[in-house]
Design an enzyme around this catalytic site. Sequence first.
Site, PDB file in Angstrom:
ATOM      1  N   ARG A  85       0.821  -1.221   0.000  1.00 37.06           N
ATOM      2  CA  ARG A  85       0.000   0.000   0.000  1.00 37.06           C
ATOM      3  C   ARG A  85       0.852   1.268   0.000  1.00 37.06           C
ATOM      4  NH1 ARG A  85      -5.125   0.188   1.496  1.00 37.06           N
ATOM      5  NH2 ARG A  85      -6.169  -1.793   1.806  1.00 37.06           N
ATOM      6  N   LYS A 135       0.581 -19.567   3.434  1.00 35.69           N
ATOM      7  CA  LYS A 135      -0.435 -20.177   4.247  1.00 35.69           C
ATOM      8  C   LYS A 135      -1.107 -19.127   5.134  1.00 35.69           C
ATOM      9  CE  LYS A 135       1.711 -20.663   8.357  1.00 35.69           C
ATOM     10  NZ  LYS A 135       2.548 -19.562   8.514  1.00 35.69           N
ATOM     11  N   HIS A 154       6.411 -23.502   4.039  1.00 41.54           N
ATOM     12  CA  HIS A 154       7.885 -23.542   3.937  1.00 41.54           C
ATOM     13  C   HIS A 154       8.491 -24.752   4.642  1.00 41.54           C
ATOM     14  CE1 HIS A 154       7.989 -21.663   7.943  1.00 41.54           C
ATOM     15  NE2 HIS A 154       9.231 -22.074   8.006  1.00 41.54           N
ATOM     16  N   LYS A 159      12.090 -27.356   3.759  1.00 40.31           N
ATOM     17  CA  LYS A 159      13.222 -27.665   4.632  1.00 40.31           C
ATOM     18  C   LYS A 159      13.915 -28.923   4.128  1.00 40.31           C
ATOM     19  CE  LYS A 159      11.201 -25.699   8.866  1.00 40.31           C
ATOM     20  NZ  LYS A 159      12.150 -24.719   9.386  1.00 40.31           N
ATOM     21  N   GLU A 171       8.091 -23.749  20.257  1.00 34.93           N
ATOM     22  CA  GLU A 171       8.955 -22.615  19.925  1.00 34.93           C
ATOM     23  C   GLU A 171       9.164 -21.760  21.172  1.00 34.93           C
ATOM     24  OE1 GLU A 171       8.293 -21.144  15.552  1.00 34.93           O
ATOM     25  OE2 GLU A 171       6.372 -21.152  16.565  1.00 34.93           O
ATOM     26  N   ASP A 179      -1.945 -21.280  12.145  1.00 32.62           N
ATOM     27  CA  ASP A 179      -0.585 -20.862  11.786  1.00 32.62           C
ATOM     28  C   ASP A 179       0.314 -22.083  11.572  1.00 32.62           C
ATOM     29  OD1 ASP A 179       1.556 -19.018  11.415  1.00 32.62           O
ATOM     30  OD2 ASP A 179       2.169 -19.244  13.512  1.00 32.62           O
ATOM     31  N   HIS A 221       1.843 -26.491   8.630  1.00 29.96           N
ATOM     32  CA  HIS A 221       3.161 -27.140   8.706  1.00 29.96           C
ATOM     33  C   HIS A 221       3.103 -28.558   9.305  1.00 29.96           C
ATOM     34  CE1 HIS A 221       4.632 -23.286   7.620  1.00 29.96           C
ATOM     35  NE2 HIS A 221       4.701 -22.754   8.819  1.00 29.96           N
ATOM     36  N   LYS A 276       3.806 -21.208  21.167  1.00 25.37           N
ATOM     37  CA  LYS A 276       4.750 -20.091  21.329  1.00 25.37           C
ATOM     38  C   LYS A 276       5.151 -20.001  22.804  1.00 25.37           C
ATOM     39  CE  LYS A 276       4.400 -18.348  17.114  1.00 25.37           C
ATOM     40  NZ  LYS A 276       5.486 -18.616  16.167  1.00 25.37           N
TER      41      LYS A 276
HETATM   42  C1  BG6 Z   1       5.786 -19.662  10.269  1.00 26.87           C
HETATM   43  C2  BG6 Z   1       4.828 -19.278  11.350  1.00 26.87           C
HETATM   44  O1  BG6 Z   1       5.100 -20.115   9.147  1.00 26.87           O
HETATM   45  O2  BG6 Z   1       6.653 -20.664  10.737  1.00 26.87           O
HETATM   46  C3  BG6 Z   1       5.594 -18.821  12.571  1.00 26.87           C
HETATM   47  O3  BG6 Z   1       3.951 -18.260  10.901  1.00 26.87           O
HETATM   48  C4  BG6 Z   1       6.616 -19.861  12.995  1.00 26.87           C
HETATM   49  O4  BG6 Z   1       4.690 -18.541  13.627  1.00 26.87           O
HETATM   50  C5  BG6 Z   1       7.471 -20.264  11.814  1.00 26.87           C
HETATM   51  O5  BG6 Z   1       7.419 -19.318  14.012  1.00 26.87           O
HETATM   52  C6  BG6 Z   1       8.411 -21.392  12.144  1.00 26.87           C
HETATM   53  O6  BG6 Z   1       9.259 -21.606  11.061  1.00 26.87           O
HETATM   54  P1  BG6 Z   1      10.723 -22.147  11.230  1.00 26.87           P
HETATM   55  O7  BG6 Z   1      11.238 -22.276   9.845  1.00 26.87           O
HETATM   56  O8  BG6 Z   1      11.468 -21.190  12.068  1.00 26.87           O
HETATM   57  O9  BG6 Z   1      10.574 -23.489  11.903  1.00 26.87           O
END
Ligand code: BG6
Length: 468
Positions: free
Chosen positions: A46, A144, A174, A178, A212, A231, A236, A322
């Site tokens: 934006r 995502k 993602h 990995k 995490e 999330d 994932h 988290k």
């Molecule tokens: C992201 C999430 O897709 O993946 C985050 O939105 C998360 O909340 C992250 O911390 C973790 O990714 P990685 O590669 O650090 O394991």
Amino acid sequence: QRPDPHVVVLFGARGDLARRKLLPGLYRLARASLLPEDFRIIGSGRHAPDGDFAEEVREALDEHAAGDVTEEGWADFAPRLSFVASSADDGGDLAAAVREARAELGDGARTMLYLSVPPSAMRPMVAMLGATGLAQDARVVMEKPFGADLAGARELNAALHEHVAEEDVFRIDHFLGKEAAQGILALRFANGLFEPIWNAEHIASVQIDVPEELGLEGRGSFYEETGAFRDMVVTHLAQMLGFVAMDAPERLDAGALRDAKAAAFAALAPFEPAHAVFGQFEGYRDEAGVEGDSATETFAALRVHSRAPRWAGVPFLLRTGKAMAQTRRTVTLTLREPAHRIFTAGDASAARPNEIVLELTEDPRVAVDLRVKAPGPDLEVTRAPLTLDVQRELDQEGLEAYERLLRDVMLGDQLLFARADEVERLWELAAPLLADPPAPIPYAQGSWGPDEARDLAAPTGWRLPDHD
Ligand code: BG6
């Protein structure tokens, strides 16, 4: 193989993901000669920066790719950067800029449209891509969680398919990029050692555990909209479950691999609220961008089952959160006890059965926890891991997940991207849980989450805290 010349449009180019991963990833790929010989990167969003976009990018690189930035590399990269403001209502200038850049690159040029925008902005943005003609002849990359529920995912996919064929849609999860996630496929399907025991006859339970230590890191308003389940779990963790649970694909190509993964998702039983625990870390409600009475979960633990004969009766335990005690991305398969047992455990550690442990870190590790004879005069067993640090062993480093995936998009390879039907099936599985979500239970920061989550993993318990 070098991809065709590309115009890369980064929507959300001034956002967190672009600064931390996408721009540094593109820079590193360019330095490694893995990008096309000629390319342009048009940042969009934006609000245009007050100063020069390239200066902002340089700051991001200095912060997140410091070791890789050289003056020579920067001198090659910087002239390819520009910024054109756009929004869901207004993409005219951007469309003109993309046309111009493509003309500069010549006939074989392609366009990548990378939507790094909040989930609620996806649909309006897709409509804009259609209306301005930007979507035409372009590959569209989405972040995502691909909708927020089944209805939303179906609408988003339908809206996309109005303008873009599925073969040009790249849904990024993602974790699939990995090295270690692809390592699961190699371990299972390239060896004669594991696949014969990769079933209910030999495996008692599977855990996919991604705690995490990090909190929100300034992403309060995104997180309020999303929560841990959307999330991480339905995205994932579910994709990792797919790689662990699926049957061998017929071939290693995007069609066959995603068919096999989709079949694994088709066989999963819907996620039950009774087998899920949600938590919220204490202090979450005081974070910037978070409602004072927020019911968003920052922790989710689930027990799910597959109806595939391969996995009859085997619990799949998923956990993430988290502000937890450790940062790990660990898949643990616990094996059944030998049918005939002649040893008694020499020490407490040997009471635990064998495990296959996959660490999905940047530095992938595979361990098999064995019982071995304890050295000494008695014929007793103790426990010892057989550990393989893949990169150290081979003395080679892999690509970072986003780098690998950005390059795959440019090559048009969808192997490691989520397909529309997979995503809709995952939301369908999630529907009972989202209709009646468990109230999040408070947990202390730096802990393993609410105590209630322990019961989900009975009788084996969660493996992680014991594992260091
Ligand atoms: C992201 C999430 O897709 O993946 C985050 O939105 C998360 O909340 C992250 O911390 C973790 O990714 P990685 O590669 O650090 O394991």
